[in-house]
Design a protein around this motif. Structure first.
Motif, PDB file in Angstrom:
ATOM      1  N   GLU A 185      -3.417  -1.745  -7.638  1.00  0.00           N
ATOM      2  CA  GLU A 185      -2.141  -2.402  -7.934  1.00  0.00           C
ATOM      3  C   GLU A 185      -1.686  -2.007  -9.338  1.00  0.00           C
ATOM      4  O   GLU A 185      -2.420  -2.209 -10.316  1.00  0.00           O
ATOM      5  CB  GLU A 185      -2.275  -3.920  -7.827  1.00  0.00           C
ATOM      6  CG  GLU A 185      -0.964  -4.652  -8.068  1.00  0.00           C
ATOM      7  CD  GLU A 185      -1.084  -6.150  -7.851  1.00  0.00           C
ATOM      8  OE1 GLU A 185      -0.074  -6.846  -8.003  1.00  0.00           O
ATOM      9  OE2 GLU A 185      -2.197  -6.612  -7.528  1.00  0.00           O
TER      10      GLU A 185
ATOM     11  N   THR B  23       1.526  -2.552 -11.952  1.00  0.00           N
ATOM     12  CA  THR B  23       2.742  -3.322 -12.222  1.00  0.00           C
ATOM     13  C   THR B  23       3.263  -2.967 -13.610  1.00  0.00           C
ATOM     14  O   THR B  23       2.488  -2.724 -14.541  1.00  0.00           O
ATOM     15  CB  THR B  23       2.470  -4.837 -12.153  1.00  0.00           C
ATOM     16  OG1 THR B  23       1.474  -5.190 -13.126  1.00  0.00           O
ATOM     17  CG2 THR B  23       1.977  -5.232 -10.770  1.00  0.00           C
TER      18      THR B  23
ATOM     19  N   GLY C  60       0.660  -1.149   2.102  1.00  0.00           N
ATOM     20  CA  GLY C  60       1.106  -0.903   0.744  1.00  0.00           C
ATOM     21  C   GLY C  60       2.397  -1.645   0.455  1.00  0.00           C
ATOM     22  O   GLY C  60       3.119  -2.071   1.367  1.00  0.00           O
ATOM     23  N   LEU C  61       2.683  -1.824  -0.802  1.00  0.00           N
ATOM     24  CA  LEU C  61       3.909  -2.480  -1.254  1.00  0.00           C
ATOM     25  C   LEU C  61       4.426  -1.724  -2.459  1.00  0.00           C
ATOM     26  O   LEU C  61       3.720  -1.572  -3.460  1.00  0.00           O
ATOM     27  CB  LEU C  61       3.644  -3.947  -1.612  1.00  0.00           C
ATOM     28  CG  LEU C  61       4.794  -4.684  -2.326  1.00  0.00           C
ATOM     29  CD1 LEU C  61       5.982  -4.808  -1.398  1.00  0.00           C
ATOM     30  CD2 LEU C  61       4.357  -6.047  -2.814  1.00  0.00           C
ATOM     31  N   ILE C  62       5.625  -1.223  -2.349  1.00  0.00           N
ATOM     32  CA  ILE C  62       6.311  -0.578  -3.472  1.00  0.00           C
ATOM     33  C   ILE C  62       7.591  -1.363  -3.704  1.00  0.00           C
ATOM     34  O   ILE C  62       8.503  -1.359  -2.870  1.00  0.00           O
ATOM     35  CB  ILE C  62       6.615   0.899  -3.175  1.00  0.00           C
ATOM     36  CG1 ILE C  62       5.310   1.668  -2.919  1.00  0.00           C
ATOM     37  CG2 ILE C  62       7.381   1.519  -4.327  1.00  0.00           C
ATOM     38  CD1 ILE C  62       5.522   3.119  -2.575  1.00  0.00           C
ATOM     39  N   GLN C  63       7.643  -2.073  -4.807  1.00  0.00           N
ATOM     40  CA  GLN C  63       8.764  -2.966  -5.095  1.00  0.00           C
ATOM     41  C   GLN C  63       9.309  -2.671  -6.485  1.00  0.00           C
ATOM     42  O   GLN C  63       8.541  -2.523  -7.438  1.00  0.00           O
ATOM     43  CB  GLN C  63       8.309  -4.427  -5.002  1.00  0.00           C
ATOM     44  CG  GLN C  63       9.410  -5.448  -5.252  1.00  0.00           C
ATOM     45  CD  GLN C  63       8.897  -6.872  -5.110  1.00  0.00           C
ATOM     46  OE1 GLN C  63       7.764  -7.083  -4.699  1.00  0.00           O
ATOM     47  NE2 GLN C  63       9.719  -7.832  -5.439  1.00  0.00           N
ATOM     48  N   ASP C  64      10.619  -2.565  -6.579  1.00  0.00           N
ATOM     49  CA  ASP C  64      11.295  -2.292  -7.852  1.00  0.00           C
ATOM     50  C   ASP C  64      12.535  -3.178  -7.907  1.00  0.00           C
ATOM     51  O   ASP C  64      13.474  -3.004  -7.114  1.00  0.00           O
ATOM     52  CB  ASP C  64      11.674  -0.819  -7.952  1.00  0.00           C
ATOM     53  CG  ASP C  64      12.086  -0.421  -9.363  1.00  0.00           C
ATOM     54  OD1 ASP C  64      12.254  -1.329 -10.203  1.00  0.00           O
ATOM     55  OD2 ASP C  64      12.248   0.776  -9.617  1.00  0.00           O
TER      56      ASP C  64
ATOM     57  N   LYS D 151       8.373  -3.627 -11.586  1.00  0.00           N
ATOM     58  CA  LYS D 151       7.926  -2.602 -10.645  1.00  0.00           C
ATOM     59  C   LYS D 151       6.501  -2.942 -10.203  1.00  0.00           C
ATOM     60  O   LYS D 151       5.635  -3.213 -11.029  1.00  0.00           O
ATOM     61  CB  LYS D 151       7.948  -1.214 -11.289  1.00  0.00           C
ATOM     62  CG  LYS D 151       9.330  -0.726 -11.666  1.00  0.00           C
ATOM     63  CD  LYS D 151       9.267   0.677 -12.257  1.00  0.00           C
ATOM     64  CE  LYS D 151       8.787   1.677 -11.229  1.00  0.00           C
ATOM     65  NZ  LYS D 151       8.814   3.073 -11.758  1.00  0.00           N
ATOM     66  N   THR D 152       6.277  -2.893  -8.915  1.00  0.00           N
ATOM     67  CA  THR D 152       4.961  -3.203  -8.347  1.00  0.00           C
ATOM     68  C   THR D 152       4.596  -2.127  -7.330  1.00  0.00           C
ATOM     69  O   THR D 152       5.364  -1.853  -6.406  1.00  0.00           O
ATOM     70  CB  THR D 152       4.962  -4.585  -7.671  1.00  0.00           C
ATOM     71  OG1 THR D 152       5.326  -5.580  -8.627  1.00  0.00           O
ATOM     72  CG2 THR D 152       3.578  -4.892  -7.117  1.00  0.00           C
ATOM     73  N   ASN D 153       3.435  -1.520  -7.518  1.00  0.00           N
ATOM     74  CA  ASN D 153       2.878  -0.557  -6.563  1.00  0.00           C
ATOM     75  C   ASN D 153       1.513  -1.073  -6.124  1.00  0.00           C
ATOM     76  O   ASN D 153       0.590  -1.181  -6.934  1.00  0.00           O
ATOM     77  CB  ASN D 153       2.721   0.833  -7.190  1.00  0.00           C
ATOM     78  CG  ASN D 153       4.067   1.449  -7.549  1.00  0.00           C
ATOM     79  OD1 ASN D 153       5.031   1.262  -6.829  1.00  0.00           O
ATOM     80  ND2 ASN D 153       4.122   2.160  -8.662  1.00  0.00           N
TER      81      ASN D 153
ATOM     82  N   MET E  85      -1.453  -0.577  -3.066  1.00  0.00           N
ATOM     83  CA  MET E  85      -1.952   0.197  -1.939  1.00  0.00           C
ATOM     84  C   MET E  85      -3.355  -0.283  -1.585  1.00  0.00           C
ATOM     85  O   MET E  85      -4.160  -0.595  -2.474  1.00  0.00           O
ATOM     86  CB  MET E  85      -1.992   1.701  -2.265  1.00  0.00           C
ATOM     87  CG  MET E  85      -0.631   2.369  -2.314  1.00  0.00           C
ATOM     88  SD  MET E  85       0.150   2.447  -0.703  1.00  0.00           S
ATOM     89  CE  MET E  85       1.766   3.070  -1.165  1.00  0.00           C
TER      90      MET E  85
END
Length: 694
Positions: free
Chosen positions: A389, A391, A587-591, A622-624, A626
């Motif tokens: 993760e 951020t 996964g999470l990709i959030q911006d 921003k959050t990535n 996986m």
């Protein structure tokens, strides 16, 4: 017939031509003289050779002229040769006589590309020599070095190699390849022909190397295990000639044995005949100790099979007779139909992990075959989960606030005004009442003394005429979690790493005798942190079917009156993964970007001076996230031990790195540490992981 004799020093070469023509060779003459003397007669001829202490190089020249072959001499080929022939010999035998003489001197000839190389015998096998496959016979070559591959049909190549090694030149080689039971021999061609005959004589089938004993009453599996325990001794395991193999064929209820000793096979026949005897009772009591399966579960399967019901149906009690059609109906071991007068009992003993079966021999034999197939070692799956993760949070605030309270509370008409933006600790009114609550960042203000506020007890506050506030934050996080699980095939495993947090679920008041309400709250505790549940299923091809539930949760705010606020990221899926393959399951990709402004209508929109009447806030998150998985199959104890030892050594190394440095004023109290793996294997100490006091 005419004889020609040439004498050069101590070398004599005599050539007798039967066709009436003479041919002579002088080993010490020049090359041109030898070429003139090498006139080959057209008819059959014989040669008489006499070399006494002749130099090898001169002999090679003479043989080359006689045979027409080209020779290459290794620089290490030195010495003298003695060849004496009392009677004339055929010219075709000259080359073989020469090779025999070289062999006696420790040199060998290797034929390659139309040339003959004379090299030391120990290096002959390293050169390119004629090679014959398993279906080819050794080439006729006398004392030339060749390689032959022998494929054995009945005997073991590894056991035959010690027999052949003394028959082969010490400088040459014999190698056994167990993969396809072949022997690779490099030696002189004449000796290879002898080796071939020896192998053909030894590699013969024997009539008494295997037997098949068909049983009528006893179980072939039980009989095979009993005979194996009786005939297997530690001394026999060390002697390859005394080993034997015994196996059971459940389909035909037969015992198969193979041994090199006919007496041992006869002993197997006698023991099998003695054990295969009928019992007087209608139903024997048999106890089967399981090695891998669970007795309670396997007993339920056997009851369902024996009674003809599905396992999901009604489960019989352990003491209830089983009167349905038994296994093996229509075969030679079981009757065509089962009688109600021949009940059977299947009971599991969980303490010893054993199954007790009371049934006729024919039924027991079939149930015993089922137990043998189900009581196998189950593979294990080692699952590595990787949760990464990243951020990045950025925020900025800037604004101007002002107020004028100079005439506040005085008689007459007064003008009071100002601006107020933000919450507690960031607005000008809150800071004026309590300057110690000033927020983070840069806060610049203009203070005009203090002022008392009438109507609220004459409280005195700081008279802040203007406040300029600026703040910028930048927060980054890199979180990596690597939970791992080891579980059996088709068994669910779960790991939870986190906290057990209370959650308020309800509250009510209980009236006491004094009419004073007593508050009462109900709380439910939940796990907050990392949760991983996996159930693997291994296919025959090596692929792994994974049922996965992965959850990552954390407490965001526990000051909310409504209850604790948590963040939760969960994924539930079923995937198919090969052994050792890495797969991403979620996964999470959030911006997200937020832009806020607080302003005075109209005034805040004016150019330049409008900034005095605005308060701007801006943020970006921003959050990535996986989630990866990698399963590893552990089918044997060696692979499982290697994995455990690797993890053990890793933790031991990390503990050594974290050892505290010594301090003079503080005694060394020791640190928790795992014992070395070599000493931890036989038995753990009384206080594992704790250093003894000094």
């Amino acid at each position: 017939m005419k004889n020609c004799w040439l004498r050069t020093g101590i070398v004599w070469a005599a050539v007798l031509a039967c066709a009436g023509q003479a041919w002579s060779a002088d080993t010490d003459a020049s090359a041109s003289a030898a070429a003139k003397a090498a006139v080959r007669p057209s008819g059959p001829d014989v040669v008489t050779l006499n070399f006494v202490n002749a130099d090898i190089e001169g002999v090679v020249k003479a043989v080359s002229e006689i045979t027409g072959k080209n020779f290459i001499l290794d620089p290490r080929v030195k010495g003298t040769v003695n060849i004496v022939s009392a009677k004339p010999m055929s010219r075709s035998l000259v080359y073989q006589v020469f090779l025999s003489a070289m062999r006696l001197q420790g040199f060998a000839a290797v034929e390659e590309k139309g040339m003959v190389m004379i090299v030391p015998e120990i290096e002959a096998k390293m050169h390119r020599s004629p090679t014959s496959g398993p279906q080819q016979r050794p080439r006729a070559g006398g004392d030339t070095v060749q390689t032959q591959v022998f494929r054995l049909q009945h005997e073991s190549a590894a056991q035959l190699m010690p027999v052949l090694r003394p028959l082969i030149s010490p400088n040459n080689s014999v190698t056994a390849y167990p993969g396809n039971n072949t022997l690779v021999v490099t030696d002189y061609a004449s000796n290879l022909q002898r080796i071939e005959k020896i192998i053909e004589a030894v590699d013969q089938p024997t009539d008494g190397d295997s037997v098949v004993v068909k049983l009528q009453y006893a179980s072939a599996i039980d009989v095979a295990q009993t005979i194996t325990r009786l005939l297997t001794e530690p001394a026999q395991a060390a002697d390859p000639t005394s080993r034997f193999t015994i196996a059971a064929d459940a389909r035909s209820n037969s015992v198969l044995a193979r041994a090199g000793d006919p007496a041992k096979l006869q002993r197997v026949r006698q023991l099998a005949a003695m054990l295969d005897s009928p019992t007087s009772a209608g139903g024997n009591i048999h106890v089967i100790y399981l090695k891998n399966a669970e007795a309670v579960k396997l007993a339920e399967v056997l009851r369902a099979i024996y009674s003809g019901e599905s396992s999901s149906g009604q489960t019989r009690t352990a003491a209830q007779p089983l009167s349905a059609t038994p296994l093996g109906q229509g075969t030679q071991q079981a009757p065509a139909q089962a009688s109600a007068s021949t009940p059977g009992i299947i009971q599991a003993d969980a303490a010893t992990n054993a199954i007790i079966i009371t049934a006729p021999d024919a039924v027991y034999n079939n149930l015993r075959a089922v137990v043998e197939k189900l009581d196998v070692r189950r593979a294990q799956v080692y699952v590595e989960a990787l949760i990464a993760e990243l951020t990045a949070d950025k925020a900025a605030e800037f604004g101007v606030q002002w107020q004028d309270l100079t005439g506040y509370g005085q008689s007459g008409t007064q003008v009071v005004g100002g601006t107020n933006f933000g919450g507690a600790g960031t607005n000008i009114i809150g800071i004026a009442g309590n300057p110690t609550t000033v927020g983070r960042g840069l806060n610049v203000g203009v203070i005009k003394g203090t002022i008392k506020l009438p109507g609220i007890g004459g409280a005195e506050i700081v008279n802040i005429g203007m406040l300029v506030r600026a703040l910028e934050t930048d927060a980054n996080a890199n979180i990596l979690s690597t939970p791992t699980l080891l579980t059996l095939d088709n068994e669910e495993a779960k790991i939870v790493i986190g906290q057990n947090v209370p959650f308020l679920t309800g509250s009510y008041a209980v009236s006491a005798a004094a009419t004073t309400p007593t508050p009462f709250q109900t709380v439910e505790r939940k796990d907050v942190g990392l949760t991983l549940r996996i159930k693997p299923q291994i296919s025959e091809g090596g692929a792994v079917r994974l049922q996965i539930y992965q959850e990552v949760s954390s407490v965001q705010d526990n000051t909310n009156p409504a209850g604790v606020i948590t963040n939760k990221r969960a994924v539930e899926s079923t995937v198919l993964v090969d052994d050792g393959q890495i797969v991403v399951i979620g996964g999470l990709i959030q911006d997200s970007v937020k832009d806020g402004v607080e302003k005075i209508p109209g005034l805040g929109d004016l150019p330049l001076i409008g900034g005095l009447f605005r308060y701007n806030t801006r943020s970006r998150n921003k959050t990535n996230l996986m989630v990866f998985l990698r399963p590893t199959l552990l089918r044997d104890p060696q692979k499982a031990n290697a994995l455990s030892n690797n993890r053990y050594d890793y933790i031991l190394g990390e503990q050594i790195k974290s050892k505290l440095p010594p301090i003079i004023a503080i005694p060394d109290l020791g640190v928790p540490s795992l014992p070395p793996r070599e000493t931890a294997a036989p038995g753990m100490p009384e206080t594992p992981g704790i250093d003894p006091p000094k």
